[in-house]
Scaffold this motif. Structure first.
Motif, mmCIF file in Angstrom:
data_model
loop_
_atom_site.group_PDB
_atom_site.id
_atom_site.type_symbol
_atom_site.label_atom_id
_atom_site.label_comp_id
_atom_site.label_asym_id
_atom_site.label_seq_id
_atom_site.Cartn_x
_atom_site.Cartn_y
_atom_site.Cartn_z
ATOM 1 N N ALA A 83 1.178 -0.849 -0.064
ATOM 2 C CA ALA A 83 0.214 0.182 -0.044
ATOM 3 C C ALA A 83 1.136 1.301 0.407
ATOM 4 N N VAL A 84 1.955 1.639 0.544
ATOM 5 C CA VAL A 84 3.197 2.418 0.556
ATOM 6 C C VAL A 84 3.423 2.884 -0.313
ATOM 7 N N THR A 85 3.899 1.713 -1.254
ATOM 8 C CA THR A 85 4.685 1.829 -2.120
ATOM 9 C C THR A 85 3.643 2.301 -3.253
ATOM 10 N N ALA A 86 2.529 1.476 -2.982
ATOM 11 C CA ALA A 86 1.272 2.469 -4.472
ATOM 12 C C ALA A 86 1.368 3.825 -4.403
ATOM 13 N N VAL A 87 1.440 3.914 -3.352
ATOM 14 C CA VAL A 87 1.252 5.475 -3.423
ATOM 15 C C VAL A 87 2.583 5.862 -3.750
ATOM 16 N N ARG A 88 3.371 5.765 -3.677
ATOM 17 C CA ARG A 88 4.756 6.160 -4.734
ATOM 18 C C ARG A 88 4.660 5.936 -5.713
ATOM 19 N N PRO A 105 19.023 15.716 -14.752
ATOM 20 C CA PRO A 105 18.014 14.696 -14.331
ATOM 21 C C PRO A 105 17.353 15.057 -13.358
ATOM 22 N N GLY A 106 15.942 14.456 -12.451
ATOM 23 C CA GLY A 106 15.008 14.915 -11.896
ATOM 24 C C GLY A 106 14.598 15.548 -12.198
ATOM 25 N N VAL A 107 14.534 16.929 -12.831
ATOM 26 C CA VAL A 107 13.702 17.708 -12.963
ATOM 27 C C VAL A 107 12.716 17.539 -13.719
ATOM 28 N N ARG A 108 11.659 17.997 -14.023
ATOM 29 C CA ARG A 108 10.833 18.097 -15.345
ATOM 30 C C ARG A 108 9.716 19.677 -15.657
ATOM 31 N N LEU A 109 9.481 20.278 -16.353
ATOM 32 C CA LEU A 109 8.255 21.409 -16.825
ATOM 33 C C LEU A 109 7.288 21.012 -16.423
ATOM 34 N N LEU A 110 7.234 22.138 -15.628
ATOM 35 C CA LEU A 110 5.370 22.105 -15.416
ATOM 36 C C LEU A 110 4.903 23.564 -15.827
ATOM 37 N N ARG A 111 3.011 23.277 -16.286
ATOM 38 C CA ARG A 111 2.561 24.798 -16.804
ATOM 39 C C ARG A 111 2.607 25.468 -15.911
ATOM 40 N N ARG A 112 3.141 27.011 -15.444
ATOM 41 C CA ARG A 112 2.690 27.546 -14.804
ATOM 42 C C ARG A 112 1.416 27.419 -13.983
ATOM 43 N N GLN A 113 0.180 27.256 -14.974
ATOM 44 C CA GLN A 113 -1.425 27.825 -15.235
ATOM 45 C C GLN A 113 -1.490 26.294 -13.665
ATOM 46 N N ASP A 114 -0.350 25.271 -14.554
ATOM 47 C CA ASP A 114 -1.278 24.140 -13.253
ATOM 48 C C ASP A 114 -0.248 23.601 -12.376
ATOM 49 N N VAL A 115 0.142 24.780 -11.271
ATOM 50 C CA VAL A 115 1.111 24.780 -10.449
ATOM 51 C C VAL A 115 0.243 24.254 -8.862
ATOM 52 N N PRO A 116 -0.848 25.665 -9.250
ATOM 53 C CA PRO A 116 -1.606 25.223 -7.385
ATOM 54 C C PRO A 116 -2.174 23.935 -7.641
ATOM 55 N N ALA A 117 -2.795 23.291 -9.054
ATOM 56 C CA ALA A 117 -3.295 21.997 -8.696
ATOM 57 C C ALA A 117 -2.376 21.108 -8.590
ATOM 58 N N PHE A 118 -1.013 21.426 -9.238
ATOM 59 C CA PHE A 118 0.099 20.281 -8.605
ATOM 60 C C PHE A 118 0.352 19.986 -7.155
ATOM 61 N N ASP A 119 0.011 21.964 -6.752
ATOM 62 C CA ASP A 119 0.578 21.133 -5.496
ATOM 63 C C ASP A 119 -0.461 20.813 -4.252
ATOM 64 N N VAL A 120 -1.988 21.575 -4.912
ATOM 65 C CA VAL A 120 -3.041 20.928 -3.940
ATOM 66 C C VAL A 120 -2.455 19.147 -3.697
ATOM 67 N N HIS A 121 -2.802 18.615 -5.611
ATOM 68 C CA HIS A 121 -2.583 17.067 -5.294
ATOM 69 C C HIS A 121 -1.615 16.542 -4.847
ATOM 70 N N MET A 122 -0.178 16.435 -4.723
ATOM 71 C CA MET A 122 0.926 16.246 -3.801
ATOM 72 C C MET A 122 0.198 16.698 -2.757
ATOM 73 N N ALA A 123 -0.227 17.502 -1.841
ATOM 74 C CA ALA A 123 -0.514 17.797 -0.851
ATOM 75 C C ALA A 123 -1.300 16.680 -0.398
ATOM 76 N N SER A 124 -2.182 16.547 -1.046
ATOM 77 C CA SER A 124 -3.279 15.112 -0.943
ATOM 78 C C SER A 124 -2.234 14.280 -0.942
ATOM 79 N N VAL A 125 -1.392 13.322 -1.935
ATOM 80 C CA VAL A 125 -0.359 12.278 -1.902
ATOM 81 C C VAL A 125 -0.107 12.084 -0.851
ATOM 82 N N ARG A 126 1.070 13.215 -0.129
ATOM 83 C CA ARG A 126 1.868 13.317 1.062
ATOM 84 C C ARG A 126 0.282 12.991 2.740
#
Length: 322
Positions: A83-88, A105-126
């Motif tokens: 279950a922990v591995t699935a979250v990762r 390496p380890g860096v990708r590019l995110l649309r600036r308009q998508d930053v708020p949604a990305f932050d919210v989603h990753m916070a929920s994943v955490r």
């Protein structure tokens, strides 16, 4: 009197591939921000000690220097650990699916308009990870007891910390890929050189994005075309719904993230989209004629895509992990 219709019309201006890439790279640079994902994860294997390797070597009458072995500390097939591995996996898949590749390496590019949604989603994943780790911690004693029985003389209590709660984490940040501003006053020439390096990196990023999209489309089209053709034991090949849904998800992601740098690639993607537009997995199972038609058209798209990728130089940088 003459009207505007009587006046000679200017020829439409077309951009060369180099100009197109330059324009796309400038747009990509202005519309995206770098995002980096950090995952802290404990190791579940540990190299055997010198004495333990000597015992293993003696059992096979081998030289200790020629023996390499490790012990598995925890059972990763345990439901709580899975279950922990699935979250990762979910976090990594979302990070990759929401972004475009970048040269670092380890860096990708995110649309600036998508930053708020990305932050919210990753916070929920955490939060989901914290909950999964808490459940794993409740099962930790059971896992250690299993390891003690499984490892026998190889078990060492010092390999196991009191708790797992601090060993797992998912974090992300937005590193700057721009030249440091102080260089402008310290050394204008060096600052300009760094600006040129950044421009070159974004030109590379455009090509990386094109190649990544083309590779993924090729794999998806090839897979579906293969499943729609031929028979196994006199019956049509079985295919999962995901063979179709994955393609539709790709089209949505391409439309959202595409840098519009290559008209031919855009056309190939649209051709593939038109082939399965309005076609569901069950339609392909129930209607033989439709199944054959879709397979034939996908095969043509596959051939055109292979031709595009063959004619287009594949840069070594694209072979690096992204």
């Amino acid at each position: 009197m003459s009207t505007l219709l009587d006046e000679p019309q200017a020829e439409p201006r077309t951009q060369s591939p180099a100009q197109s890439h330059t324009t796309a790279s400038e747009q990509l640079k202005s519309e995206t921000t770098a995002v980096r994902l950090h995952i802290r994860w404990p190791g579940v294997r540990k190299t055997l000690s010198q004495h333990q390797r000597q015992v293993a070597a003696d059992a096979f009458e081998a030289d200790t220097k020629s023996v390499s072995a490790a012990k598995k500390l925890l059972d990763t097939s345990h439901p709580a650990f899975k279950a922990v591995t699935a979250v990762r996996s979910q976090a990594v898949a979302y990070w990759r699916g929401s972004t475009l590749p970048y040269i670092e390496p380890g860096v990708r590019l995110l649309r600036r308009q998508d930053v708020p949604a990305f932050d919210v989603h990753m916070a929920s994943v955490r939060i989901e990870l914290q909950e999964a780790v808490a459940e794993l911690d409740r099962c930790y004693g059971e896992l250690v007891d299993q390891a003690r029985q499984r490892l026998g003389d190889l078990f060492d209590a010092s390999d196991y910390p009191p708790s797992l709660s601090e060993l797992f984490a998912i974090e992300w940040d937005y590193p700057s890929v721009e030249p440091p501003e102080y260089l402008r006053s310290v050394s204008p020439q060096l600052y300009e050189a760094e600006c040129q390096r950044v421009r070159s990196r974004f030109e590379e990023a455009v090509q990386m994005a094109e190649q990544a999209f083309a590779d993924e489309l090729s794999q998806l089209v090839t897979h579906l075309a293969d499943r729609l053709t031929g028979e196994v034991d006199g019956k049509p090949k079985v295919f999962r719904d995901s063979a179709v849904t994955n393609l539709n998800e790709f089209f949505d992601r391409f439309q959202r993230l595409n840098v519009r740098s290559n008209d031919q690639l855009d056309q190939l993607v649209e051709q593939a989209r038109s082939v399965i537009r309005g076609v569901g997995p069950q339609d392909l199972r129930d209607r033989d004629r439709l199944r054959q038609q879709v397979a034939q058209e996908l095969t043509r798209v596959e051939a055109s895509l292979e031709g595009w990728m063959t004619d287009r130089p594949r840069r070594n940088i694209l072979r690096r992990p992204r």
